[in-house]
Design an enzyme around this catalytic site. Structure first.
Site, PDB file in Angstrom:
ATOM      1  N   SER A  47       0.846  -1.204   0.000  1.00  0.00           N
ATOM      2  CA  SER A  47       0.000   0.000   0.000  1.00  0.00           C
ATOM      3  C   SER A  47       0.878   1.249   0.000  1.00  0.00           C
ATOM      4  CB  SER A  47      -0.937   0.005   1.215  1.00  0.00           C
ATOM      5  OG  SER A  47      -0.224  -0.237   2.414  1.00  0.00           O
ATOM      6  N   GLU A 184      -9.345  -9.424   4.614  1.00  0.00           N
ATOM      7  CA  GLU A 184      -9.603  -8.005   4.331  1.00  0.00           C
ATOM      8  C   GLU A 184     -11.014  -7.813   3.782  1.00  0.00           C
ATOM      9  OE1 GLU A 184      -6.625  -5.874   2.120  1.00  0.00           O
ATOM     10  OE2 GLU A 184      -7.919  -4.109   1.911  1.00  0.00           O
TER      11      GLU A 184
HETATM   12  O1  KIV Z   1      -0.297  -3.392   1.470  1.00  0.00           O
HETATM   13  C1  KIV Z   1      -0.988  -3.394   2.476  1.00  0.00           C
HETATM   14  O2  KIV Z   1      -0.953  -2.497   3.316  1.00  0.00           O
HETATM   15  C2  KIV Z   1      -1.879  -4.523   2.658  1.00  0.00           C
HETATM   16  C3  KIV Z   1      -3.066  -4.301   3.524  1.00  0.00           C
HETATM   17  C4  KIV Z   1      -4.113  -3.607   2.737  1.00  0.00           C
HETATM   18  C5  KIV Z   1      -3.559  -5.576   4.061  1.00  0.00           C
HETATM   19  O3  KIV Z   1      -1.678  -5.538   2.062  1.00  0.00           O
END
Ligand code: KIV
Length: 284
Positions: A47, A184
């Site tokens: 993310s 999720e």
């Molecule tokens: O990349 C991330 O932060 C994640 C979360 C959304 C679970 O994979």
């Protein structure tokens, strides 16, 4: 300072009914603050593509991005269980790729574990990574790397058919050797069912309370990420507002000549003033 947790401590927390609180982090200062606050785990999530690098999704994120940010997080949180997130195309092509890239998180960034997205279709990847001696966490439900296939960033498992598939995926992830599972954006009823069915720790991000702990994206909870806010996010601060306010105050003080003030400058060494003035005259 609290002892760094490992897989055993996470299992003990599960057995004791103690919820784990974890957060994403992508940089040194955030990792420092998360560790100071006593966070149980940190995920260096892909993310980071959206929260830090400004991409519209996680697909453009590379292994190099993830390794660089994981290294910074480890320097900031040396005593926290840290998980590196395998980015898109770092494990989809082959088991060999998956093991090699998972291993990079341990060798180059000192991560404690890795996470990858998917259920049955990545079972052989999970098995290969676990067989290489690496702790691997599964992640099912809303899996951002395949948001195109899922029809966007949408909650999953809300009808019996798709919930059945997710239960099969959860079982496959455990069977393949994952040490934990992240759900999720699925309904809490489904989370509770999977939690009770599996023996490994089950965590939630937007999947309700009945499980072993919660993950949240730091940019969301701190009010830093402005593009959109999923329903499951609770904002614990509005850091963006604090930053904008501080930037505005700085701009205004610079323009009005109020900054820097006398206390913000380095004066000539005491006793060297006359010598300094003579030196300047040499240039006149
Ligand atoms: O990349 C991330 O932060 C994640 C979360 C959304 C679970 O994979």
């Amino acid at each position: 300072m609290a002892k760094k947790k490992g897989r055993l401590e996470l299992v003990q927390m599960k057995q004791a009914g103690e919820k784990a609180a974890w957060v994403t982090a992508y940089d040194y200062p955030t990792a420092t603050f998360a560790e100071a606050a006593g966070m149980d785990m940190i995920l260096v999530g892909d993310s980071l593509g959206m929260v830090v690098l400004g991409y519209p999704g996680t697909v453009p994120v590379t292994m190099e991005d993830c390794i660089r940010h994981s290294q910074a997080v480890r320097r900031g949180a040396p005593n926290t269980f840290c998980i590196g997130d395998l980015p898109f195309l770092s494990y989809q092509v082959s088991d060999e790729d998956a093991v090699r890239n998972a291993g990079r998180f341990l060798k180059e960034a000192d991560m404690d574990a890795v996470k990858l997205e998917g259920g049955r279709r990545v079972a052989s990847r999970i098995r290969a990574i676990a067989d290489a001696g690496i702790l691997v966490m599964g992640h099912i439900g809303l899996t951002p790397q395949s948001s195109g296939q899922l029809g966007g960033f949408k909650a999953q498992g809300r009808d019996p058919e798709s919930a059945r598939e997710l239960i099969k995926d959860a079982l496959a992830v455990q069977e393949a050797g994952a040490f934990a599972l992240l759900l999720e954006a699925v309904p809490p009823e489904l989370t509770e069912f999977i939690w009770k069915k599996l023996t490994i720790p089950v965590y939630s991000i937007g999947a309700g309370a009945p499980c072993d702990g919660q993950l949240i994206i730091c940019g969301d909870m701190l009010g830093l990420f402005q593009a959109f806010t999923p329903k499951f996010v609770k904002k614990y601060a509005n850091v963006a507002a604090v930053e904008i306010e501080a930037f505005r105050a700085y701009i205004s003080e610079v323009k009005q000549g109020q900054f820097p003030a006398d206390e913000h400058v380095y004066h000539i060494l005491k006793g060297k003033e006359e010598e300094f003035a003579r030196m300047l005259e040499e240039f006149e």
